[in-house]
Design a protein around this motif. Structure first.
Motif, short mmCIF file in Angstrom:
data_model
loop_
_atom_site.label_atom_id
_atom_site.label_comp_id
_atom_site.label_asym_id
_atom_site.label_seq_id
_atom_site.Cartn_x
_atom_site.Cartn_y
_atom_site.Cartn_z
N PRO A 140 -90.53 -33.25 -6.72
CA PRO A 140 -90.86 -35.11 -7.44
C PRO A 140 -91.62 -35.92 -6.96
O PRO A 140 -92.16 -36.94 -7.70
N THR A 163 -82.50 -29.91 -10.18
CA THR A 163 -82.86 -31.03 -8.88
C THR A 163 -84.17 -31.29 -9.18
O THR A 163 -85.37 -31.76 -9.22
N ILE A 188 -80.99 -37.41 -3.70
CA ILE A 188 -81.05 -38.37 -4.88
C ILE A 188 -80.72 -37.53 -5.93
O ILE A 188 -80.36 -38.12 -6.34
N ALA A 189 -80.78 -36.20 -6.80
CA ALA A 189 -81.12 -35.71 -7.85
C ALA A 189 -79.46 -35.75 -8.10
O ALA A 189 -79.39 -36.17 -9.34
N TYR A 242 -84.23 -35.04 -9.75
CA TYR A 242 -84.80 -35.89 -8.88
C TYR A 242 -85.55 -37.23 -9.72
O TYR A 242 -85.53 -38.58 -9.58
N TRP A 249 -84.83 -35.03 -0.25
CA TRP A 249 -85.06 -36.04 -0.98
C TRP A 249 -84.61 -35.40 -2.18
O TRP A 249 -83.76 -35.80 -3.25
N ALA A 250 -83.85 -33.79 -1.85
CA ALA A 250 -83.04 -32.83 -2.97
C ALA A 250 -81.59 -34.32 -3.31
O ALA A 250 -80.73 -34.14 -4.12
#
Length: 427
Positions: free
Chosen positions: A180, A159, A284-285, A189, A281-282
């Motif tokens: 990120p 990630t 998205i990876a 990410y 945000w994680a």
């Protein structure tokens, strides 16, 4: 993971047999990341002479959730760490009194103040005889490839991403690992974020058409790229420039002093904790497989994203190797912007110029860890990174670990214990 009420946390210890002189006790290794936390228990009496036993005598293994304090907060991180340690000791039919050494390798440990805070907390949990060590989780990943020896460089690409290295004399260096928003563009990410950006650019006319549009919208259940819109813009690029200047991947910049002053921070390392307040945000990876499959179908945009990511990951390794001189004295030093941009241009187009490497052939282990580095049908990011690094660092010896990072952390704890044990006994 069993959940305990506060008053019951250590009750299991009353049922454990008392330690005796014939029982050398145990060591604990903890690998704590953004996704999960693993604790492994090994006997402290593992033979100190000759090769380590294969397989290693693992007494127990416990798994819990996230223990990165930047992601879940200090209270929840400590709760997770305590519970995973308790479960590992309980499964091993052991107790804190039998523990000889502990190595906590935790993501989010980016500054000496992070280490000290966790050490203080551990001292409140364990008896005074226990040797306590706190490291960034990348250190455990390195040890998992070198079986406990701290020498060489590890590249983690999941990630997030980080390159971390140790020289034989104990010097250490890192590159990337800032998350990120701060420029880990070779990470899962980073790859996925670039793909989302490419979809938006194709949609509004700033970029070429790409198969990523259809593939990503289908995966996310969206009807239009307009539903993807969002971003960080100029400020995120400025923060990224500060981190890259700090870890050696980029040239010095006045942004460092100016941004730190405005935020009231003393070091670029402190930007990492400041930046991430949640884990949103994680997710998205998880789109990385879509990027890879699009590239394998011949999409030029997706292929460029992956090739750019390979270069980013290779740059992180090269930055660490250069700072520690892991492959000798010959790797170019670009401490000023002019040298930096010349080096970046040459390595980015894959040209090896004799002037860049005078000797540079000293061997060192390069441990490769993380899902992004695993091979796919026709795209092998890990192999491409190795090829790119090897053009500059001829002595790089790639290693895919045979044990997990938590075992690496346990071996570090065991090595610390044995070193002090031999010192105390004059051997």
């Amino acid at each position: 993971m069993k959940r305990y009420r506060n008053g019951e946390l250590w009750n299991f210890e009353s049922q454990m047999p008392a330690a005796d002189d014939d029982n050398a006790g145990v060591v604990l290794g903890v690998d704590g990341g953004t996704t999960s936390t693993v604790c492994v228990c090994l006997p402290a009496a593992t033979p100190s002479a000759g090769p380590l036993p294969d397989p290693l005598p693992i007494l127990s293994r416990a798994v819990a959730g996230c223990s990165n304090h930047n992601s879940v907060g200090e209270t929840e991180a400590r709760k997770t760490l305590k519970e995973v340690i308790i479960e590992a000791l309980s499964k091993a039919c052991s107790s804190r009194a039998a523990v000889q050494a502990v190595c906590l390798a935790i993501s989010g440990v980016n500054h000496p103040s992070d280490q000290q805070r966790i050490l203080d907390w551990l001292r409140d949990i364990f008896p005074s005889h226990v040797k306590l060590h706190v490291e960034n989780d990348s250190v455990a990943a390195l040890a998992s490839g070198t079986m406990g020896k701290l020498h060489g460089c590890v590249l983690i690409a999941g990630t997030g991403t980080i390159a971390y290295g140790f020289a034989e004399d104990g010097r250490e260096a890192r590159a990337a690992g800032a998350g990120p928003v701060l420029g880990d563009w070779g990470s899962g990410y980073g790859i996925a974020a670039q793909a989302l950006t490419a979809v938006i650019r194709a949609h509004d006319g700033r970029g070429p058409p790409t198969k990523l549009t259809e593939n990503i919208l289908n995966i996310l259940g969206l009807s239009s790229p307009d539903e993807l819109i969002g971003g960080y813009g100029i400020a995120a690029q400025a923060l990224t420039a500060v981190i890259r200047a700090h870890d050696g991947r980029g040239p010095p910049t006045k942004l460092t002093e100016n941004i730190l002053n405005i935020l009231g921070l003393s070091s670029p390392d402190e930007l990492i904790g400041w930046t991430y307040a949640d884990r949103s945000w994680a997710r998205i990876a998880a789109l990385v497989p879509v990027v890879v499959s699009s590239a394998e179908d011949g999409d030029e945009v997706a292929n460029k994203i992956l090739y750019d990511s390979v270069q980013e990951l290779a740059d992180s390794v090269i930055a660490v190797v250069r700072r520690l001189r892991l492959c000798g004295e010959g790797v170019v030093n670009y401490e000023n912007p002019e040298n930096f941009y010349s080096f970046w241009f040459l390595t980015s187009i894959g040209i090896l110029i004799g002037a860049l490497v005078a000797d540079g052939k000293d061997p060192f282990p390069l441990v490769m860890v993380g899902g992004v580095l695993e091979a796919n049908k026709s795209w092998d990011i890990g192999k491409e990174v190795i090829n790119c690094v090897s053009k500059v660092c001829l002595g790089a010896h790639p290693i895919r670990p045979k044990v997990e990072p938590a075992v690496g952390a346990a071996l570090l704890a065991w090595n610390h214990f044995m070193k002090e044990f031999k010192g105390d006994h004059g051997s």
